[in-house]
Design a protein around this motif. Structure first.
Motif, PDB file in Angstrom:
ATOM      1  N   LEU A 122       0.824  -1.204   0.000  1.00  0.00           N
ATOM      2  CA  LEU A 122       0.000   0.000   0.000  1.00  0.00           C
ATOM      3  C   LEU A 122       0.859   1.256   0.000  1.00  0.00           C
ATOM      4  O   LEU A 122       0.559   2.221  -0.711  1.00  0.00           O
ATOM      5  N   VAL A 123       1.951   1.249   0.777  1.00  0.00           N
ATOM      6  CA  VAL A 123       2.874   2.392   0.805  1.00  0.00           C
ATOM      7  C   VAL A 123       3.462   2.631  -0.577  1.00  0.00           C
ATOM      8  O   VAL A 123       3.523   3.772  -1.063  1.00  0.00           O
ATOM      9  N   LYS A 124       3.864   1.560  -1.240  1.00  0.00           N
ATOM     10  CA  LYS A 124       4.404   1.694  -2.598  1.00  0.00           C
ATOM     11  C   LYS A 124       3.348   2.219  -3.561  1.00  0.00           C
ATOM     12  O   LYS A 124       3.632   3.055  -4.419  1.00  0.00           O
ATOM     13  N   ASP A 125       2.121   1.735  -3.421  1.00  0.00           N
ATOM     14  CA  ASP A 125       1.038   2.191  -4.295  1.00  0.00           C
ATOM     15  C   ASP A 125       0.745   3.675  -4.094  1.00  0.00           C
ATOM     16  O   ASP A 125       0.495   4.407  -5.062  1.00  0.00           O
ATOM     17  N   ILE A 126       0.773   4.122  -2.852  1.00  0.00           N
ATOM     18  CA  ILE A 126       0.533   5.539  -2.568  1.00  0.00           C
ATOM     19  C   ILE A 126       1.631   6.403  -3.191  1.00  0.00           C
ATOM     20  O   ILE A 126       1.351   7.446  -3.790  1.00  0.00           O
ATOM     21  N   ALA A 127       2.874   5.967  -3.066  1.00  0.00           N
ATOM     22  CA  ALA A 127       3.990   6.719  -3.657  1.00  0.00           C
ATOM     23  C   ALA A 127       3.861   6.770  -5.177  1.00  0.00           C
ATOM     24  O   ALA A 127       4.067   7.820  -5.800  1.00  0.00           O
ATOM     25  N   ALA A 128       3.482   5.657  -5.781  1.00  0.00           N
ATOM     26  CA  ALA A 128       3.286   5.630  -7.232  1.00  0.00           C
ATOM     27  C   ALA A 128       2.104   6.511  -7.624  1.00  0.00           C
ATOM     28  O   ALA A 128       2.138   7.195  -8.663  1.00  0.00           O
ATOM     29  N   GLY A 129       1.069   6.534  -6.802  1.00  0.00           N
ATOM     30  CA  GLY A 129      -0.082   7.402  -7.062  1.00  0.00           C
ATOM     31  C   GLY A 129       0.292   8.871  -7.023  1.00  0.00           C
ATOM     32  O   GLY A 129      -0.227   9.679  -7.805  1.00  0.00           O
ATOM     33  N   ALA A 130       1.204   9.242  -6.121  1.00  0.00           N
ATOM     34  CA  ALA A 130       1.665  10.632  -6.055  1.00  0.00           C
ATOM     35  C   ALA A 130       2.367  11.027  -7.347  1.00  0.00           C
ATOM     36  O   ALA A 130       2.176  12.142  -7.860  1.00  0.00           O
ATOM     37  N   VAL A 131       3.150  10.118  -7.898  1.00  0.00           N
ATOM     38  CA  VAL A 131       3.806  10.392  -9.180  1.00  0.00           C
ATOM     39  C   VAL A 131       2.760  10.547 -10.273  1.00  0.00           C
ATOM     40  O   VAL A 131       2.823  11.480 -11.094  1.00  0.00           O
ATOM     41  N   LEU A 132       1.776   9.665 -10.275  1.00  0.00           N
ATOM     42  CA  LEU A 132       0.729   9.717 -11.296  1.00  0.00           C
ATOM     43  C   LEU A 132      -0.029  11.041 -11.252  1.00  0.00           C
ATOM     44  O   LEU A 132      -0.307  11.646 -12.297  1.00  0.00           O
ATOM     45  N   ILE A 133      -0.339  11.514 -10.054  1.00  0.00           N
ATOM     46  CA  ILE A 133      -1.057  12.789  -9.926  1.00  0.00           C
ATOM     47  C   ILE A 133      -0.225  13.933 -10.501  1.00  0.00           C
ATOM     48  O   ILE A 133      -0.738  14.777 -11.235  1.00  0.00           O
ATOM     49  N   THR A 134       1.075  13.956 -10.194  1.00  0.00           N
ATOM     50  CA  THR A 134       1.914  15.035 -10.727  1.00  0.00           C
ATOM     51  C   THR A 134       2.027  14.939 -12.244  1.00  0.00           C
ATOM     52  O   THR A 134       2.038  15.970 -12.932  1.00  0.00           O
ATOM     53  N   VAL A 135       2.082  13.731 -12.764  1.00  0.00           N
ATOM     54  CA  VAL A 135       2.162  13.559 -14.219  1.00  0.00           C
ATOM     55  C   VAL A 135       0.871  14.027 -14.880  1.00  0.00           C
ATOM     56  O   VAL A 135       0.903  14.751 -15.887  1.00  0.00           O
ATOM     57  N   VAL A 136      -0.285  13.646 -14.336  1.00  0.00           N
ATOM     58  CA  VAL A 136      -1.566  14.028 -14.931  1.00  0.00           C
ATOM     59  C   VAL A 136      -1.706  15.549 -14.952  1.00  0.00           C
ATOM     60  O   VAL A 136      -2.065  16.137 -15.978  1.00  0.00           O
ATOM     61  N   PHE A 137      -1.410  16.210 -13.835  1.00  0.00           N
ATOM     62  CA  PHE A 137      -1.547  17.663 -13.808  1.00  0.00           C
ATOM     63  C   PHE A 137      -0.501  18.345 -14.683  1.00  0.00           C
ATOM     64  O   PHE A 137      -0.776  19.395 -15.279  1.00  0.00           O
ATOM     65  N   SER A 138       0.675  17.762 -14.795  1.00  0.00           N
ATOM     66  CA  SER A 138       1.689  18.321 -15.697  1.00  0.00           C
ATOM     67  C   SER A 138       1.254  18.205 -17.149  1.00  0.00           C
ATOM     68  O   SER A 138       1.471  19.123 -17.952  1.00  0.00           O
TER      69      SER A 138
END
Length: 159
Positions: A122-138
């Motif tokens: 779950l910790v790894k998934d949350i960290a990957a989700g944070a990257v995904l959010i920054t990529v989507v908004f970028s």
């Protein structure tokens, strides 16, 4: 200009006679601060080592770099404004920085919990989700910047 030497640095004072504004400029000399300079040098070395590790081991960072290069090329082609450049550079640095943080978190979780663990995953998934959010908004910011410029170019070619 007047100078006075303190224990760790030189302070230069410039006094503007019209408003008595005092500017202090600090120059740190390596000969007076060997310990601090070697510590700073080591810190940069550790940072560079971390950057090299991420670029050598992570496939996603290479994708981010290719996209960043394409953004820079499109920025020159479309002659984007300074503000648009700043937004693009900010987005690129945040995405790459988040990818590096994701890698650090993944490596730390692997160290602490080498066996499969639901919480570790779950910790790894949350960290990957944070990257995904920054990529989507970028990507959204990139589309806001480049789509109108691309449509203008297409319109000019049609006419």
């Amino acid at each position: 200009f007047r100078s006075c030497k303190s224990l760790n640095s030189y302070h230069f004072y410039y006094i503007n006679p019209t408003n008595l504004f005092v500017c202090r400029i600090f120059f740190i000399f390596a000969k007076n601060n060997n310990y601090e300079m070697s510590r700073l040098t080591k810190s940069f070395g550790f940072a560079i080592k971390g950057i090299q590790y991420v670029f050598a081991s992570e496939a996603n960072i290479k994708i981010h770099l290719i996209v960043s290069l394409l953004v820079v090329i499109c920025g020159f082609i479309f002659n984007i404004s300074i503000t648009e450049w700043l937004l693009c550079l900010l987005c690129m640095s945040i995405v790459i920085g988040m990818e590096m943080m994701n890698t650090a978190i993944e490596n730390l979780v692997n160290l602490v919990s080498p066996e499969k663990n639901k919480t570790a995953g779950l910790v790894k998934d949350i960290a990957a989700g944070a990257v995904l959010i920054t990529v989507v908004f970028s990507v959204i910011i990139g589309l806001i910047i480049f789509v109108p410029k691309g449509l203008e170019e297409i319109d000019l070619l049609i006419k």
